[in-house]
Design a protein around this motif. Structure first.
Motif, PDB file in Angstrom:
ATOM      1  N   UNK A  31      37.850  37.730   8.771  1.00 53.18           N
ATOM      2  CA  UNK A  31      38.245  37.378  10.127  1.00 53.18           C
ATOM      3  C   UNK A  31      37.703  36.002  10.451  1.00 53.18           C
ATOM      4  N   UNK A  32      38.440  35.295  11.305  1.00 55.09           N
ATOM      5  CA  UNK A  32      38.048  33.956  11.713  1.00 55.09           C
ATOM      6  C   UNK A  32      36.775  34.052  12.546  1.00 55.09           C
ATOM      7  N   UNK A  33      35.673  33.604  11.974  1.00 55.81           N
ATOM      8  CA  UNK A  33      34.390  33.729  12.663  1.00 55.81           C
ATOM      9  C   UNK A  33      33.441  32.677  12.109  1.00 55.81           C
ATOM     10  N   UNK A  34      32.866  31.871  12.975  1.00 57.28           N
ATOM     11  CA  UNK A  34      31.939  30.849  12.523  1.00 57.28           C
ATOM     12  C   UNK A  34      31.910  29.687  13.486  1.00 57.28           C
ATOM     13  N   UNK A  35      31.661  28.501  12.951  1.00 54.63           N
ATOM     14  CA  UNK A  35      31.589  27.283  13.751  1.00 54.63           C
ATOM     15  C   UNK A  35      32.705  26.345  13.299  1.00 54.63           C
ATOM     16  N   UNK A  36      33.552  25.963  14.239  1.00 53.44           N
ATOM     17  CA  UNK A  36      34.684  25.095  13.939  1.00 53.44           C
ATOM     18  C   UNK A  36      34.250  23.625  14.043  1.00 53.44           C
ATOM     19  N   UNK A  37      34.669  22.830  13.074  1.00 56.07           N
ATOM     20  CA  UNK A  37      34.405  21.396  13.062  1.00 56.07           C
ATOM     21  C   UNK A  37      35.629  20.660  13.611  1.00 56.07           C
ATOM     22  N   UNK A  38      35.366  19.681  14.491  1.00 56.41           N
ATOM     23  CA  UNK A  38      36.433  18.869  15.087  1.00 56.41           C
ATOM     24  C   UNK A  38      36.027  17.411  14.983  1.00 56.41           C
ATOM     25  N   UNK A  39      36.898  16.602  14.427  1.00 52.79           N
ATOM     26  CA  UNK A  39      36.686  15.155  14.459  1.00 52.79           C
ATOM     27  C   UNK A  39      36.995  14.641  15.861  1.00 52.79           C
ATOM     28  N   UNK A  40      36.059  13.906  16.427  1.00 51.84           N
ATOM     29  CA  UNK A  40      36.249  13.280  17.743  1.00 51.84           C
ATOM     30  C   UNK A  40      36.290  11.768  17.508  1.00 51.84           C
ATOM     31  N   UNK A  41      37.473  11.219  17.432  1.00 51.98           N
ATOM     32  CA  UNK A  41      37.673   9.801  17.131  1.00 51.98           C
ATOM     33  C   UNK A  41      37.868   9.049  18.446  1.00 51.98           C
ATOM     34  N   UNK A  42      36.779   8.463  18.952  1.00 49.85           N
ATOM     35  CA  UNK A  42      36.853   7.797  20.247  1.00 49.85           C
ATOM     36  C   UNK A  42      37.662   6.505  20.175  1.00 49.85           C
ATOM     37  N   UNK A  43      37.581   5.818  19.050  1.00 51.05           N
ATOM     38  CA  UNK A  43      38.337   4.565  18.942  1.00 51.05           C
ATOM     39  C   UNK A  43      39.836   4.835  18.900  1.00 51.05           C
ATOM     40  N   UNK A  44      40.225   5.882  18.186  1.00 50.99           N
ATOM     41  CA  UNK A  44      41.648   6.234  18.122  1.00 50.99           C
ATOM     42  C   UNK A  44      42.056   7.123  19.287  1.00 50.99           C
ATOM     43  N   UNK A  45      41.085   7.526  20.107  1.00 51.39           N
ATOM     44  CA  UNK A  45      41.336   8.397  21.260  1.00 51.39           C
ATOM     45  C   UNK A  45      42.111   9.640  20.815  1.00 51.39           C
ATOM     46  N   UNK A  46      41.496  10.364  19.833  1.00 50.92           N
ATOM     47  CA  UNK A  46      42.209  11.499  19.250  1.00 50.92           C
ATOM     48  C   UNK A  46      41.208  12.527  18.733  1.00 50.92           C
ATOM     49  N   UNK A  47      41.710  13.740  18.541  1.00 48.03           N
ATOM     50  CA  UNK A  47      40.966  14.840  17.926  1.00 48.03           C
ATOM     51  C   UNK A  47      41.683  15.266  16.653  1.00 48.03           C
ATOM     52  N   UNK A  48      40.895  15.770  15.705  1.00 47.86           N
ATOM     53  CA  UNK A  48      41.487  16.284  14.476  1.00 47.86           C
ATOM     54  C   UNK A  48      40.770  17.570  14.108  1.00 47.86           C
ATOM     55  N   UNK A  49      41.543  18.613  13.822  1.00 49.28           N
ATOM     56  CA  UNK A  49      40.975  19.907  13.450  1.00 49.28           C
ATOM     57  C   UNK A  49      40.519  19.870  11.996  1.00 49.28           C
ATOM     58  N   UNK A  50      39.268  20.255  11.775  1.00 50.63           N
ATOM     59  CA  UNK A  50      38.741  20.298  10.416  1.00 50.63           C
ATOM     60  C   UNK A  50      38.409  21.747  10.049  1.00 50.63           C
TER      61      UNK A  50
END
Length: 1015
Positions: free
Chosen positions: A524-543
């Motif tokens: 089951x999906x359980x844990x800590x999700x990593x997200x790239x927070x790209x402030x220069x590109x003003x975007x998020x990316x799911x890792x």
């Protein structure tokens, strides 16, 4: 035994003869060919017989009663027709009635049903241990005021050292210098004490830690304990502790000044200041204390201010806010009196003080439903009247969710069918206006300003989300990116506690604990999700996701590794590849102890598996001196562990599995039938090196049972267990729900989580239909097949008390039946009571004897012996009288009432030798059976509280009620001891140590080891 009530249960406790009554055996007569004589073989103990002749309508007519002796007997028959049948009713007495005084065997042995006023004799009792989680308020700082007071959290990091205030264990210090090998280097046991922790400014070489603890006494009353400790050279030393009246609501730390909000449940809310001297050795000083009127306090703080919102008496739909300036001298009021807000304020993000203006965002019921209001109040000093400067109403009919202040802007999220994000311009306090609005699906639960952007966590279509908004143009906010962090429905602690979110802009990273109901293979999906927070590109990316054995609560970046924390484990992961994080280490910090078995100076702790903390069955070995330091851990086979035992160097585990639950854990409702029962036998010569010797299993499906009792030991090689079918009122063990939407996870073949707690208790059941399952472990490497012995074929109630010894298993059986004269104001039914005695031989099948008539329900048996034994019963009083207690003796064939007395109240009971102890409401009373067959009163034990359970173990009388435990000599004379444990426990799980102390399993909170009286 009286015919009434029990003759309807001919097969109830099937014996070896025909129709049976205790002390009476009915046998057919073999009639000779000449019809003049008849022959019968009489059993041992025969003293007389009554010859009976069959008559019309199935009746039997008495012919005569004559003395008789055991063995073959020929008797003359009266003249009768050729087909007339004869039988004898044999009066049987045990010739070995010598264990007790003769007078004990001269009382009544036939009893009618007892009349009851209450609905039943046994009260429902559930023993639960709750994790008293103290609410943690979110951060109240903002972009314009970055140096806000520190807020407590469940953990703090200082360099490569983590300080964790574990609700299940206490303060734990973990060295993270080597992420691949984190070490627990110090601990201070404080289970169920709280989870609010601060790091005080400290000199090099040591770290002072301040703990805000919730102290709950045995009556449920709460106070606050402030405790400072010093962590130095791998050891923890207590510096200072002070108890403050009231329950902790929230707090903030400024340097070494603690501002504490308390609710004392009597005088209202208080805001108190405490100063902790830098040397740590000097006692803390109390500062000003401000008393506030109201309830449901919320504490908010900024760089130089504090505010407390509360609901005033009699006004549930609005709040009052007291605001204060933080100064070196303490707190200075910012208004002459608390300001009245139109609506209620339910978190710290809805209050701000800036440039003499107090701003609130509240929600209130009004025409058309809920309405959200932003209000500005003048708050410049103690003489300020707190006048309302301006207000703004918005989002009528929608629920208020995330809010955040940032300088002269406020961001507000409401929700009905879509998520409006409002940008509010606060430039003119008299005229706040909506500068812009953005409508997007779902809603945000927390907003985090990032310059001219907002990062948020929330929900959309049931999935946990992370979003990035552009608010550079307040008139035209836009959604830059929204990511679903779970596939399908899920949740994150960050949805309600923003401290669970770790946003690290300098690393371009966000860490969000997630729990989803979707399955990827067996995980089951359980844990800590990593997200790239790209402030220069003003975007998020799911890792990627860092998987966790248990539900993650916090995460942080320590140098190049991510550290994740659950209530039970700390794990580290290499995130060089953020799409595929690699777990480096996973250490156990806490584990449930459901059974605690002392072995010399060691302790064998067993986790039953399937609890709401996502556990799995395991046996863990530690020392009695330090039960939280593991020596060894053994995963037990999958299933739910019902009971365990240590006997003669062997460790026995009774567990249950189910075909419906592939991985063996499930939530049990009273209507759910028992699956497969397994008895596993281990060599426990070295408890740190358990070795499985053998196992046997039995499919309980045909038994109809839904309740599994504890292991009984009639013989060392014949462990037994009573199973019962409960039609209502029982909850035991976890419930498996085979549905990914509301179910839980397994990882590989190991159970990981469930959705409800384990409760162990007994309720009065309507239809037990008990049976006895008997195992054979004569050869532990190849245990023999189990034998199932039904004990009733009709609706009966088995006593909660089951006893065993000397080759016997003993339990009480009660059956409802109508009474001739209903009790005034009570029931028109009475209870027929019986004793069921099962003989368990060393080899061969167990056999149940005839039901033995009793005067009341079985409540206590001091000792079981084939030579006969004393026991105690109880009936409810009729006509307003209190309950009646009876002492009885069993001689191997029949039961005789020795003594009876009526008492004003009788609760839980236990017996030792000839003494009966019972709870009275404010302590324990005792009765002893004298040699002349009377009850004499023993000196009462007064504790000021009513034990819900009593036990006799190791020659000591134990009593318990939730968190309280007492110990007294079973004789009633001698010193007594009392304890208040940190959590609730079950008395029948308390075990004595060889030195005379006790081990008390406290579930999630581990085990308490109570020393002998001499220590």
């Amino acid at each position: 035994m009286a015919a009434r009530g029990w003759l309807a249960l001919i097969l109830f406790c099937a014996g070896t003869g025909g129709l049976v009554r205790a002390a009476e055996v009915v046998m057919p007569v073999t009639v000779a060919a000449n019809r003049v004589t008849g022959r019968v073989t009489l059993p041992e103990g025969t003293t007389s017989l009554t010859l009976q002749r069959a008559a019309a309508g199935g009746r039997w007519v008495k012919v005569r009663t004559i003395p008789a002796a055991p063995g073959a007997m020929t008797m003359r028959l009266p003249p009768a027709g050729r087909n007339t049948k004869f039988r004898v009713s044999v009066n049987v007495r045990n010739p070995e009635q010598t264990r007790f005084p003769k007078v004990f065997y001269q009382g009544k042995s036939t009893f009618g049903p007892s009349r009851v006023v209450s609905g039943g004799l046994r009260a429902s009792f559930l023993d639960m241990a709750y994790a008293g989680v103290v609410a943690v308020m979110p951060k109240a700082d903002d972009a314009a005021q970055p140096e806000a007071p520190a807020e407590a959290d469940i953990w703090k990091l200082a360099g490569t050292t983590a300080y964790f205030f574990n609700q299940f264990r206490g303060l734990q210090v973990i060295d993270l210098a080597r992420p691949e090998a984190p070490r627990l280097i110090a601990s201070l046991r404080l289970p169920a004490a709280g989870q609010d922790l601060y790091l005080l400014p400290s000199a090099e070489g040591f770290q002072d830690v301040l703990l805000v603890e919730t102290v709950t006494d045995a009556n449920g009353a709460q106070t606050t304990r402030l405790q400072s400790v010093r962590v130095e050279a791998g050891a923890i030393r207590t510096l200072q502790a002070v108890d403050v009246p009231g329950r902790p609501v929230d707090s903030r730390l400024v340097g070494r000044r603690l501002f504490l909000c308390l609710d004392d449940n009597a005088d209202g809310v208080k805001l108190a200041e405490w100063f902790w001297p830098a040397d740590g050795e000097t006692a803390p000083r109390s500062g000003a204390e401000i008393s506030l009127v109201g309830r449901f306090a919320t504490l908010a703080a900024g760089a130089n201010w504090l505010a407390v919102a509360m609901t005033p008496p009699g006004a549930w739909d609005r709040s009052e806010v007291g605001a204060y300036r933080l100064e070196e001298s303490g707190l200075t009021a910012l208004t002459a009196a608390p300001v009245a807000v139109q609506g209620w304020l339910n978190d710290a993000y809805k209050i701000q003080w800036r440039d003499g203006v107090l701003t609130t965002i509240a929600q209130q019921w009004g025409p058309g439903g809920l309405v959200t209001r932003l209000e500005n109040f003048s708050a410049a000093g103690a003489d300020d009247a707190g006048a309302r400067l301006g207000q703004l109403e918005l989002a009528r009919g929608e629920s208020l969710h995330a809010t955040r202040f940032a300088g002269d802007k406020a961001y507000i999220v409401t929700f009905f069918q879509k998520d409006p994000l409002f940008v509010i311009d606060l430039g003119d306090p008299a005229a706040p206006v909506v500068a812009g609005q953005l409508d997007v699906p779902g809603w945000s639960t927390h907003l985090e300003p990032l310059g001219d952007m907002l990062f948020s966590v929330g929900w959309d279509a049931g999935a946990v989300t992370a979003s990035l908004f552009d608010v550079s143009d307040p008139a035209a906010p836009s959604l830059l990116r929204r990511l679903a962090l779970t596939e399908g429905s899920g949740y994150s602690e960050a949805n309600w506690d923003p401290q669970a979110l770790k946003l690290i802009p300098e690393a371009g990273l966000a860490l969000v604990p997630v729990n989803g109901y979707a399955w990827a293979g067996e995980t089951r999906e359980q844990g800590v999700r990593l997200i790239d927070v790209d402030l220069s590109a003003r975007d998020l990316r799911l890792r990627g996701i860092i998987p966790g054995r248990f539900e993650a609560r916090r995460a942080a970046l320590v140098e190049d590794a991510v550290v994740t924390l659950s209530q039970r484990t700390l794990a580290t992961a290499d995130i060089a590849d953020r799409d595929a994080p690699a777990t480096l280490a996973d250490i156990l910090l806490a584990w449930p102890v459901n059974h605690a078995l002392p072995v010399g100076d060691k302790l064998l702790a067993v986790e039953t598996g399937g609890a709401w903390d996502q556990g799995y069955p395991a046996a863990r070995t530690s020392t009695l001196a330090d039960p939280d330091a593991l020596l060894a851990e053994l995963d037990l086979p999958l299933g739910y562990v019902h009971d365990t035992a240590l006997r003669d160097g062997r460790f026995y585990v009774l567990r249950e599995t189910s075909d419906a639950a592939d991985d063996g854990i499930y939530l049990r409702y009273w209507a759910v039938p028992v699956g497969r029962l397994h008895l596993d036998v281990y060599d426990a010569a070295d408890p740190a090196d358990l070795k499985l010797l053998g196992t046997t299993e039995w499919d309980a499906g045909a038994s109809g049972a839904s309740r599994v009792g504890r292991l009984l030991w009639p013989r060392a090689t014949r462990p037994s267990v009573v199973l019962e079918a409960s039609s209502w009122g029982w909850y035991g063990g976890p419930v498996f729900i085979n549905d990914p939407v509301v179910g839980f996870a397994v990882r590989s073949n190991r159970p990981r989580s469930s959705i409800a707690p384990v409760w162990d208790g007994g309720w009065f059941n309507l239809d037990d239909k008990p049976g006895l399952l008997v195992f054979d472990v004569t050869d532990p490497s190849a245990p023999g097949p189990a034998q199932w012995l039904p004990l009733a074929t009709d609706a009966v109630n088995a006593s909660e008390l089951k006893a065993a010894g000397d080759g016997l298993v003993v339990l009480g059986l009660d059956r409802w039946s109508p009474v001739d004269k209903p009790v005034k104001g009570g029931s028109s039914e009475g209870l027929n009571h019986a004793l069921c005695v099962v003989t368990v031989p060393e080899v061969g099948a167990a056999k149940a004897g005839a039901p033995v008539d009793l005067p009341g329900s079985l409540i206590a048996v001091p000792e079981v012996s084939r030579a006969g034994f004393l026991f105690f019963t109880r009936t409810d009083g009729a006509g307003g009288a209190g309950p009646a207690l009876q002492a009885c003796v069993y001689d191997g064939l029949d039961a005789f009432q020795v003594a009876e007395t009526t008492v004003s109240a009788a609760g839980a009971s236990a017996a030792a030798e000839r003494s009966l102890w019972y709870a009275t409401g404010a302590g324990v009373a005792g009765l002893r059976v004298t040699d002349d067959g009377r009850f004499e009163a023993l000196a009462p034990l007064r504790f000021g509280w009513n034990p819900a359970a009593l036990e006799v173990a190791g020659g000591r009388l134990l009593g318990a009620d939730w968190k309280r435990l007492f110990e007294a000599p079973a004789t009633g004379t001698g010193a007594t001891r009392e304890w208040t444990l940190p959590a609730g426990f079950s008395l029948d799980r308390v075990n004595p140590t060889a030195a005379g102390g006790w081990v008390v399993p406290c579930g999630d909170f581990g085990v308490e080891v109570l020393p002998p009286a001499t220590e």
